[in-house]
Design a protein around this motif. Structure first.
Motif: not given
Length: 337
Positions: A139-154
């Protein structure tokens, strides 16, 4: 058992144990902790229930949009339950530019970072600053930065390491005031003196011409990802098809020193003979073969059969294995082809 038909844009007949909407974190945690098996749902544009789901479906209805700016950026905090296209339209109306290429993509704002939605040369991760989440186990609320999200193609961390482990509550966007228009992709290149407004309207026009309206023919948008393959695969295909469409992928996007290209899945499917093909009430759309549609009364087993046949045929013909972009749900959770 309540029907899931109106909660998924593909519109298959499927039921579940129960359906509950939530609009804040406390109500979500109460619902989540009171059910043994749950599936979190947003706009339902990327989930296909292939059979009755033996659990509770929790629908994210967290709303609200707030804005502030500084000399360089517009900052927006958006509830995960907001409609994506409505949000893009609001941005355009207020001259908060950047997202116009992503107009008319179905679904919710909360789904946008999960899929790293993209269209016409733009991916949403370029404008995401942070993502607010709740860890399901604690139930912990957390904030992920853009670089934490491991974005890739779809792709993103939400489809991998954090899959089924967190709830996205808000997405925080950072839109530059010194905005550069993206018009190199497809029909947008033909625009004379393009503006964010003209791009927005052109994207809507293109999508309405090529893609079926879910209200008429149930669908989940692009069923497959466009495959990213080594240049050697393209070279082999080019021996037989010298005009195969492709786009060079930056090495940073695939974390490799080798050169990769993206080949449109629609072209591969078309060349494999599926454009306009039907299996019972499932059709490969005649103007955009990347989309599978429900002609009315389609069955989950037919969706799986059609998709599996496409994957096998494309692989046999081109040595490329297509991957579904949609999330296929079975009786106990996600299934793979």
């Amino acid at each position: 058992m309540p029907s899931l038909k109106r909660y998924s844009t593909f519109g298959l007949d499927a039921d579940c144990a129960s359906i509950h909407g939530f609009s804040d974190i406390p109500s979500f945690l109460s619902l989540y902790n009171s059910h043994e098996t749950v599936y979190l749902l947003g706009g339902g544009s990327n989930s296909i229930f292939t059979e009755d789901f033996q659990g509770a479906v929790l629908v994210n209805e967290i709303k609200g949009i707030s804005h502030f700016d500084d000399e360089s950026y517009h900052y927006l905090r958006v509830g995960a339950g907001e409609n994506w296209h409505d949000f893009v339209t609001l941005c355009l109306e207020n001259q908060w530019y950047g997202l116009e290429n992503l107009a008319l993509i179905p679904g919710s704002v909360g789904a946008s970072p999960i899929q790293n939605i993209g269209a016409y040369g733009i991916e949403v991760n370029a404008f995401i600053d942070t993502v607010e989440i709740v860890v399901l186990d604690t139930g912990e609320k957390t904030l992920l930065k853009n670089n934490d999200c491991a974005f890739g193609y779809r792709d993103s961390i939400f489809k991998n390491a954090l899959a089924n482990k967190v709830l996205i509550t808000h997405v925080n966007f950072k839109l530059p005031k010194a905005h550069t228009l993206a018009t190199s992709y497809g029909e947008l290149a033909a625009l004379e003196k393009p503006t964010p407004e003209s791009i927005y309207h052109k994207v809507i026009e293109i999508r309405q011409q090529k893609l079926p309206d879910p209200a008429t023919f149930g669908n989940a948008g692009s069923f497959f990802k466009n495959p990213v393959v080594p240049m050697s695969v393209l070279a082999n295909i080019s021996k037989q098809y010298d005009t195969v469409p492709h786009f060079v992928v930056p090495s940073s996007d695939v974390q490799s020193s080798d050169e990769f290209v993206k080949i449109p899945a629609a072209w591969l499917i078309d060349q494999s003979g599926f454009k306009g093909a039907t299996l019972n009430q499932v059709r490969c759309h005649p103007t955009q073969p990347l989309v599978l549609t429900n002609l009315g009364g389609a069955k989950g087993k037919d969706v799986i059969a059609m998709a599996s046949d496409i994957i096998a045929t494309v692989y046999d013909k081109f040595a490329i294995k297509l991957e579904p972009e949609v999330r296929l749900m079975g009786s106990k959770g996600l299934i793979s082809l």
